[in-house]
Enzyme design. Structure first.
Site, mmCIF file in Angstrom:
data_model
loop_
_atom_site.group_PDB
_atom_site.id
_atom_site.type_symbol
_atom_site.label_atom_id
_atom_site.label_comp_id
_atom_site.label_asym_id
_atom_site.label_seq_id
_atom_site.Cartn_x
_atom_site.Cartn_y
_atom_site.Cartn_z
ATOM 1 N N ILE A 5 94.609 34.988 109.994
ATOM 2 C CA ILE A 5 95.293 35.347 111.233
ATOM 3 C C ILE A 5 94.630 36.603 111.792
ATOM 4 C CG2 ILE A 5 97.482 35.986 112.312
ATOM 5 C CD1 ILE A 5 98.920 34.640 109.925
ATOM 6 N N GLU B 271 93.473 33.882 102.163
ATOM 7 C CA GLU B 271 93.895 34.023 100.767
ATOM 8 C C GLU B 271 95.141 34.887 100.658
ATOM 9 O OE1 GLU B 271 90.893 34.357 102.078
ATOM 10 O OE2 GLU B 271 89.295 34.008 100.621
ATOM 11 N N CYS C 209 86.961 37.832 100.045
ATOM 12 C CA CYS C 209 86.499 39.213 100.230
ATOM 13 C C CYS C 209 87.017 40.098 99.092
ATOM 14 C CB CYS C 209 86.961 39.752 101.588
ATOM 15 S SG CYS C 209 88.672 40.319 101.620
ATOM 16 N N CYS D 75 90.860 40.714 98.992
ATOM 17 C CA CYS D 75 91.619 39.562 98.482
ATOM 18 C C CYS D 75 91.470 39.432 96.966
ATOM 19 C CB CYS D 75 91.171 38.282 99.172
ATOM 20 S SG CYS D 75 91.721 38.206 100.898
HETATM 21 N N1 THU Z 1 88.180 35.534 106.140
HETATM 22 C C1 THU Z 1 89.109 34.918 105.349
HETATM 23 O O1 THU Z 1 90.183 34.523 105.816
HETATM 24 N N2 THU Z 1 88.823 34.748 104.039
HETATM 25 C C2 THU Z 1 87.617 35.034 103.460
HETATM 26 O O2 THU Z 1 87.423 34.737 102.294
HETATM 27 C C3 THU Z 1 86.576 35.696 104.262
HETATM 28 C C4 THU Z 1 86.938 36.063 105.645
HETATM 29 C C5 THU Z 1 88.465 35.634 107.584
HETATM 30 C C6 THU Z 1 88.799 36.985 108.112
HETATM 31 C C7 THU Z 1 88.424 36.838 109.575
HETATM 32 O O3 THU Z 1 89.501 36.279 110.274
HETATM 33 C C8 THU Z 1 87.290 35.846 109.562
HETATM 34 O O4 THU Z 1 87.327 35.218 108.298
HETATM 35 C C9 THU Z 1 85.923 36.469 109.790
HETATM 36 O O5 THU Z 1 85.733 37.531 108.942
#
Ligand code: THU
Length: 148
Positions: free
Chosen positions: A54, A66, A101, A104
């Site tokens: 989001i 995550e 990341c 997370c």
């Molecule tokens: N993002 C995630 O939701 N999970 C990940 O493992 C890596 C990055 C999202 C955050 C942001 O909304 C988009 O990916 C670009 O960074």
């Protein structure tokens, strides 16, 4: 076949969890990056929580898929987690191997047993990489560090 892969780990069919992550990805709100991620968290009681990333016009409040899944589960009283499946890629494009990341990984560390918790980084229900949290976050800091 012995049913055991090297290292004594059990071979499990994770396709059900990856399918949930693919469904979760449809709910992602990504007007800025157009990078959609879905996550599906398997709890110790067999329940599954989904999350999609989001984003926010102010950028930094953005939350990863995550953490959406994990926080939903924790707020429903869940504390035991077995695995999380993650799938991500650009909107309208191919899925890539999208690793969680660092933030997370640390959130996973709060609740998961690092040597047991599985992280499935998937491009499809059949095409995925499997790690333990220990492998992706070695020498970690967790709740035990704060126990007297
Ligand atoms: N993002 C995630 O939701 N999970 C990940 O493992 C890596 C990055 C999202 C955050 C942001 O909304 C988009 O990916 C670009 O960074």
């Amino acid at each position: 076949p012995s049913g055991e892969e090297q290292g004594g780990g059990e071979i499990r069919d994770w396709s059900f969890l990856i399918r949930e992550a693919l469904k979760a990805r449809e709910a992602a709100y990504t007007p800025y990056s157009h990078f959609k991620v879905g996550a599906a968290l398997l709890c110790g009681d067999g329940t599954i929580y989904r999350g999609g990333n989001i984003e926010n016009a102010s950028y930094t409040p953005t939350i990863c898929a995550e953490r959406v899944a994990i926080f939903q589960a924790v707020n429903q009283g869940k504390r035991e987690f077995e695995a999380i499946a993650v799938c991500g890629g650009p909107e309208g494009g191919e899925l890539q191997y999208c690793a969680p990341c660092g933030v997370c990984r640390q959130v996973m560390r709060e609740f998961a047993v690092p040597k047991q918790f599985r992280i499935l980084i998937a491009r499809s229900p059949e095409e995925f990489k499997e790690y333990t949290l220990e492998e992706l976050l070695p020498e970690s800091f967790g709740p035990d560090n704060l126990k007297q």
